[in-house]
Write a protein that holds these residues in place. Structure first.
Motif, PDB file in Angstrom:
ATOM      1  N   UNK A 156     -17.210  32.612 -37.478  1.00 26.92           N
ATOM      2  CA  UNK A 156     -16.274  31.629 -37.478  1.00 26.92           C
ATOM      3  C   UNK A 156     -14.955  31.947 -36.835  1.00 26.92           C
ATOM      4  N   UNK A 157     -14.972  33.202 -35.837  1.00 30.13           N
ATOM      5  CA  UNK A 157     -13.819  33.632 -35.224  1.00 30.13           C
ATOM      6  C   UNK A 157     -13.257  32.586 -34.185  1.00 30.13           C
ATOM      7  N   UNK A 158     -11.798  32.429 -34.125  1.00 35.54           N
ATOM      8  CA  UNK A 158     -11.487  31.657 -32.943  1.00 35.54           C
ATOM      9  C   UNK A 158     -11.841  32.324 -31.506  1.00 35.54           C
ATOM     10  N   UNK A 159     -11.492  31.611 -30.759  1.00 39.76           N
ATOM     11  CA  UNK A 159     -11.703  32.224 -29.247  1.00 39.76           C
ATOM     12  C   UNK A 159     -10.702  33.337 -28.996  1.00 39.76           C
ATOM     13  N   UNK A 160     -11.373  34.457 -28.186  1.00 40.02           N
ATOM     14  CA  UNK A 160     -10.743  35.313 -27.733  1.00 40.02           C
ATOM     15  C   UNK A 160     -10.161  35.066 -26.454  1.00 40.02           C
ATOM     16  N   UNK A 161      -9.280  36.109 -25.865  1.00 44.34           N
ATOM     17  CA  UNK A 161      -9.148  35.987 -24.460  1.00 44.34           C
ATOM     18  C   UNK A 161     -10.429  36.753 -23.859  1.00 44.34           C
ATOM     19  N   UNK A 162     -10.746  36.406 -22.634  1.00 45.60           N
ATOM     20  CA  UNK A 162     -12.040  36.836 -21.895  1.00 45.60           C
ATOM     21  C   UNK A 162     -11.739  38.133 -21.173  1.00 45.60           C
ATOM     22  N   UNK A 163     -12.965  38.947 -21.395  1.00 48.47           N
ATOM     23  CA  UNK A 163     -12.745  40.265 -20.930  1.00 48.47           C
ATOM     24  C   UNK A 163     -12.953  39.991 -18.978  1.00 48.47           C
ATOM     25  N   UNK A 164     -12.635  41.066 -18.271  1.00 46.76           N
ATOM     26  CA  UNK A 164     -12.766  41.015 -17.000  1.00 46.76           C
ATOM     27  C   UNK A 164     -13.191  42.270 -16.267  1.00 46.76           C
ATOM     28  N   UNK A 165     -13.894  42.292 -15.535  1.00 43.79           N
ATOM     29  CA  UNK A 165     -14.381  43.460 -14.695  1.00 43.79           C
ATOM     30  C   UNK A 165     -14.230  43.097 -13.156  1.00 43.79           C
ATOM     31  N   UNK A 166     -13.664  43.872 -12.343  1.00 43.27           N
ATOM     32  CA  UNK A 166     -13.672  43.836 -11.065  1.00 43.27           C
ATOM     33  C   UNK A 166     -13.068  42.480 -10.564  1.00 43.27           C
ATOM     34  N   UNK A 167     -12.158  42.022 -11.407  1.00 43.03           N
ATOM     35  CA  UNK A 167     -11.637  40.430 -11.150  1.00 43.03           C
ATOM     36  C   UNK A 167     -12.161  39.462 -11.251  1.00 43.03           C
ATOM     37  N   UNK A 168     -13.522  39.538 -12.223  1.00 44.42           N
ATOM     38  CA  UNK A 168     -14.277  38.610 -12.467  1.00 44.42           C
ATOM     39  C   UNK A 168     -14.454  38.501 -14.040  1.00 44.42           C
ATOM     40  N   UNK A 169     -14.161  37.225 -14.567  1.00 42.94           N
ATOM     41  CA  UNK A 169     -14.560  37.236 -16.214  1.00 42.94           C
ATOM     42  C   UNK A 169     -15.839  37.455 -16.347  1.00 42.94           C
ATOM     43  N   UNK A 170     -16.231  38.251 -17.421  1.00 43.15           N
ATOM     44  CA  UNK A 170     -17.484  38.670 -17.706  1.00 43.15           C
ATOM     45  C   UNK A 170     -17.540  38.414 -19.279  1.00 43.15           C
ATOM     46  N   UNK A 171     -18.959  38.631 -19.821  1.00 44.67           N
ATOM     47  CA  UNK A 171     -19.383  38.716 -21.065  1.00 44.67           C
ATOM     48  C   UNK A 171     -19.071  40.087 -21.619  1.00 44.67           C
ATOM     49  N   UNK A 172     -18.843  40.208 -23.040  1.00 44.67           N
ATOM     50  CA  UNK A 172     -18.461  41.516 -23.236  1.00 44.67           C
ATOM     51  C   UNK A 172     -18.959  41.845 -24.603  1.00 44.67           C
ATOM     52  N   UNK A 173     -19.735  42.954 -24.957  1.00 45.56           N
ATOM     53  CA  UNK A 173     -20.406  43.223 -26.304  1.00 45.56           C
ATOM     54  C   UNK A 173     -19.197  44.187 -26.868  1.00 45.56           C
ATOM     55  N   UNK A 174     -19.171  43.707 -28.164  1.00 44.73           N
ATOM     56  CA  UNK A 174     -18.244  44.387 -29.084  1.00 44.73           C
ATOM     57  C   UNK A 174     -18.845  44.889 -30.140  1.00 44.73           C
TER      58      UNK A 174
END
Length: 132
Positions: free
Chosen positions: A104-122
């Protein structure tokens, strides 16, 4: 001769198509939290995330001595939380409750790698104190 040529062309098309599919799957794979250049962030930062977990976690009837639950999840490009999985469970419903709260967590800011938004495992550890 025509069959041989047709077979070769078919083989090339299949190879090209499978190469495209592999590239898509690799590009879509989540990055580890530690590996991204811009890490995703919960609105207000980590202290707010811990407050969110603390306020929303409803302790089930737990008979154990305490310990740490671990929940893994993916922060998507749009900041939504998906694929919530309990990695380490203490039992008595503690893992299910941790999964519910993270879901139920609200949206996070997105992660970036090499200037591109990416999916991130936490991976989130949640410490449970002894109830007795």
């Amino acid at each position: 001769m025509k069959r041989l040529l047709l077979s070769i062309v078919t083989l090339i098309i299949v190879q090209f198509a499978s190469a495209q599919a592999n590239t898509t799957m690799i590009d879509d794979a989540p990055y580890n939290y530690e590996d991204v250049e811009v890490r995703p962030e919960f609105p207000g930062g980590m202290n707010q995330f811990m407050d969110f977990i603390g306020k929303n976690f409803k302790m089930p009837d737990y008979e154990g001595y305490g310990g740490t639950i671990k929940v893994a999840f993916i922060i998507e490009i749009d900041g939504s939380v998906t694929n919530v999985k309990v990695v380490k469970d203490l039992g008595d419903g503690t893992g299910a409750e941790a999964k519910r709260v993270v879901s139920i967590s609200p949206r996070w800011s997105s992660g970036e790698f090499r200037g591109k938004k990416v999916r991130v495992l936490y991976e989130l550890p949640i410490k449970i104190a002894s109830q007795g």
